[in-house]
Motif scaffolding. Structure first.
Motif, PDB file in Angstrom:
ATOM      1  N   LEU A   1       0.743  -1.415  -0.340  1.00 43.07           N
ATOM      2  CA  LEU A   1      -0.051   0.318   0.444  1.00 43.07           C
ATOM      3  C   LEU A   1       0.941   1.291  -0.335  1.00 43.07           C
ATOM      4  O   LEU A   1       0.371   2.422  -0.680  1.00 43.07           O
ATOM      5  CB  LEU A   1      -0.899  -0.011   0.551  1.00 43.07           C
ATOM      6  CG  LEU A   1      -2.420  -1.444   1.034  1.00 43.07           C
ATOM      7  CD1 LEU A   1      -2.585  -0.723   3.088  1.00 43.07           C
ATOM      8  CD2 LEU A   1      -3.373  -0.155  -0.403  1.00 43.07           C
ATOM      9  N   LEU A   2       2.049   0.692   0.621  1.00 42.44           N
ATOM     10  CA  LEU A   2       2.366   2.428   1.108  1.00 42.44           C
ATOM     11  C   LEU A   2       3.332   2.741  -0.289  1.00 42.44           C
ATOM     12  O   LEU A   2       3.464   3.336  -1.165  1.00 42.44           O
ATOM     13  CB  LEU A   2       4.070   2.285   1.605  1.00 42.44           C
ATOM     14  CG  LEU A   2       4.455   3.436   2.456  1.00 42.44           C
ATOM     15  CD1 LEU A   2       3.597   4.371   2.605  1.00 42.44           C
ATOM     16  CD2 LEU A   2       5.390   2.737   3.634  1.00 42.44           C
ATOM     17  N   ILE A   3       4.463   1.549  -0.978  1.00 44.81           N
ATOM     18  CA  ILE A   3       4.254   2.021  -2.352  1.00 44.81           C
ATOM     19  C   ILE A   3       3.965   2.455  -3.222  1.00 44.81           C
ATOM     20  O   ILE A   3       3.949   3.181  -4.065  1.00 44.81           O
ATOM     21  CB  ILE A   3       5.519   0.328  -3.241  1.00 44.81           C
ATOM     22  CG1 ILE A   3       6.809  -0.245  -1.642  1.00 44.81           C
ATOM     23  CG2 ILE A   3       5.535   0.817  -4.033  1.00 44.81           C
ATOM     24  CD1 ILE A   3       7.200  -1.840  -1.658  1.00 44.81           C
ATOM     25  N   ALA A   4       2.714   1.961  -3.130  1.00 47.15           N
ATOM     26  CA  ALA A   4       1.705   2.511  -4.042  1.00 47.15           C
ATOM     27  C   ALA A   4       0.832   4.075  -4.284  1.00 47.15           C
ATOM     28  O   ALA A   4       0.981   5.067  -5.059  1.00 47.15           O
ATOM     29  CB  ALA A   4      -0.201   1.625  -3.984  1.00 47.15           C
ATOM     30  N   ILE A   5       1.275   3.802  -2.545  1.00 51.33           N
ATOM     31  CA  ILE A   5       1.043   5.490  -2.355  1.00 51.33           C
ATOM     32  C   ILE A   5       1.606   6.467  -2.831  1.00 51.33           C
ATOM     33  O   ILE A   5       1.914   7.365  -3.395  1.00 51.33           O
ATOM     34  CB  ILE A   5       0.741   5.544  -0.958  1.00 51.33           C
ATOM     35  CG1 ILE A   5      -0.769   5.152  -1.150  1.00 51.33           C
ATOM     36  CG2 ILE A   5       0.637   7.087  -0.903  1.00 51.33           C
ATOM     37  CD1 ILE A   5      -1.222   4.852   0.319  1.00 51.33           C
ATOM     38  N   LEU A   6       3.041   5.926  -2.904  1.00 43.02           N
ATOM     39  CA  LEU A   6       4.597   6.903  -2.958  1.00 43.02           C
ATOM     40  C   LEU A   6       4.277   6.956  -4.615  1.00 43.02           C
ATOM     41  O   LEU A   6       5.536   7.964  -5.089  1.00 43.02           O
ATOM     42  CB  LEU A   6       5.628   6.582  -2.555  1.00 43.02           C
ATOM     43  CG  LEU A   6       5.937   6.671  -0.569  1.00 43.02           C
ATOM     44  CD1 LEU A   6       7.024   5.585  -0.093  1.00 43.02           C
ATOM     45  CD2 LEU A   6       5.658   7.676  -0.519  1.00 43.02           C
ATOM     46  N   LEU A   7       3.941   6.375  -5.119  1.00 39.71           N
ATOM     47  CA  LEU A   7       4.120   6.734  -6.799  1.00 39.71           C
ATOM     48  C   LEU A   7       3.540   7.681  -7.094  1.00 39.71           C
ATOM     49  O   LEU A   7       3.978   7.911  -8.398  1.00 39.71           O
ATOM     50  CB  LEU A   7       3.825   5.683  -7.435  1.00 39.71           C
ATOM     51  CG  LEU A   7       4.216   4.187  -7.455  1.00 39.71           C
ATOM     52  CD1 LEU A   7       3.434   2.956  -7.841  1.00 39.71           C
ATOM     53  CD2 LEU A   7       5.665   3.769  -8.106  1.00 39.71           C
ATOM     54  N   PHE A   8       2.460   8.367  -6.079  1.00 36.97           N
ATOM     55  CA  PHE A   8       2.240   9.129  -6.840  1.00 36.97           C
ATOM     56  C   PHE A   8       2.436  10.543  -5.739  1.00 36.97           C
ATOM     57  O   PHE A   8       1.854  11.672  -6.201  1.00 36.97           O
ATOM     58  CB  PHE A   8       0.697   9.337  -6.678  1.00 36.97           C
ATOM     59  CG  PHE A   8      -0.076   8.330  -7.664  1.00 36.97           C
ATOM     60  CD1 PHE A   8      -0.803   8.678  -8.862  1.00 36.97           C
ATOM     61  CD2 PHE A   8      -0.307   7.287  -6.814  1.00 36.97           C
ATOM     62  CE1 PHE A   8      -1.717   7.407  -9.233  1.00 36.97           C
ATOM     63  CE2 PHE A   8      -1.112   6.461  -7.647  1.00 36.97           C
ATOM     64  CZ  PHE A   8      -1.764   6.158  -8.528  1.00 36.97           C
TER      65      PHE A   8
END
Length: 270
Positions: free
Chosen positions: A182-189
């Motif tokens: 989840l953190l990686i997915a959020i950090l992409l933006f």
């Protein structure tokens, strides 16, 4: 509060499942001690330490969430809560009593298992450092504190045992299994400059991840987290980090108790 505490303490220790947990923890911890037996020293951040931390991170939060949530929903579904609601009791003290009773009982169960494993390691003449044992024990105790508290909150929001069970598994899945993804997915933006800040702040929303970073660093494995955590790792290595972790724990649990008592008050009014 005392009545809720004593009732929870007695009920937990009389359950046969509590002694199944004693056997389970004793077996798991002793097996991990055995795996490390052939190494010349039993300290620092080794593969076995990482395995033990991961095992505790997977097992303890799940069990504590389910136990904590069922401590409330058992009384709600069994009708005891309806009877208690007719008495002029403080809901906040009732929630705190349930939390304290369950917490003390679970700490006693884990401590007994840990003690038996240490006794076996002494009998079998394993070389185990005191610092290593203390860090593993503290890691487990902090996990129990946080996730019993979150379990109590889940129980106050659930109407049935089934709801509590499903919510506990969902929270465990997000906090333990899905958190990194989840953190990686959020950090992409997120702009690159903000990534380190967001990663550090996000730790305080997930106590399991914060404890993992804190105790792995205490074992000397802080470098494994990369340079994004450099500032935090340096701070954790100072003597001030443990008192601040204790302060964070108190505030976190206090907020959970307030929210849980608010949910139970709303249930009482309905």
């Amino acid at each position: 509060m005392q009545n809720a505490f004593h009732a929870e303490w007695r009920t937990t220790l009389r359950q046969k499942s509590s002694y199944i947990f004693v056997c389970l923890w004793t077996f798991v911890i002793t097996i991990l001690f055995l795996l490390e037996r052939g190494l010349p020293q039993f300290e620092g951040y080794t593969n076995i330490v990482g395995t033990m931390i991961n095992l505790m991170l997977y097992l303890l939060p799940l069990f504590m969430l389910i136990i904590g949530s069922l401590a409330i929903t058992n009384e709600v579904e069994g009708g005891q809560w309806s009877l208690l609601s007719t008495y002029p009791i403080s809901i906040f003290k009732y929630i705190c009593g349930k939390f304290a009773g369950q917490l003390l009982a679970q700490i006693a169960i884990f401590t007994l298992s840990f003690g038996i494993s240490i006794l076996l390691s002494v009998i079998l003449q394993f070389a185990i450092s005191l610092k290593w044992l203390m860090l593993i024990y503290m890691f487990a105790i902090f996990l129990i504190i946080f996730f019993i508290g979150i379990g109590i909150l889940i129980g106050s929001l659930s109407s049935t045992r089934w709801q509590a069970l499903m919510a506990s598994v969902t929270v465990w899945f997000i906090f333990i299994m899905m958190w990194a993804s989840l953190l990686i997915a959020i950090l992409l933006f997120v702009p690159y400059k903000l990534i380190a800040t967001i990663m550090t702040v996000s730790l305080f929303f997930n106590p399991a991840e914060l404890l993992r970073v804190f105790f792995v660093t205490q074992f000397g494995g802080g470098a494994a987290f990369g340079k994004d955590y450099d500032g935090l790792i340096s701070f954790i290595q100072t003597p001030f980090s443990l008192p601040l972790l204790l302060f964070y724990t108190i505030i976190y649990i206090w907020i959970i108790m307030l929210v849980a008592s608010g949910c139970m008050k709303r249930r009482q009014m309905n």
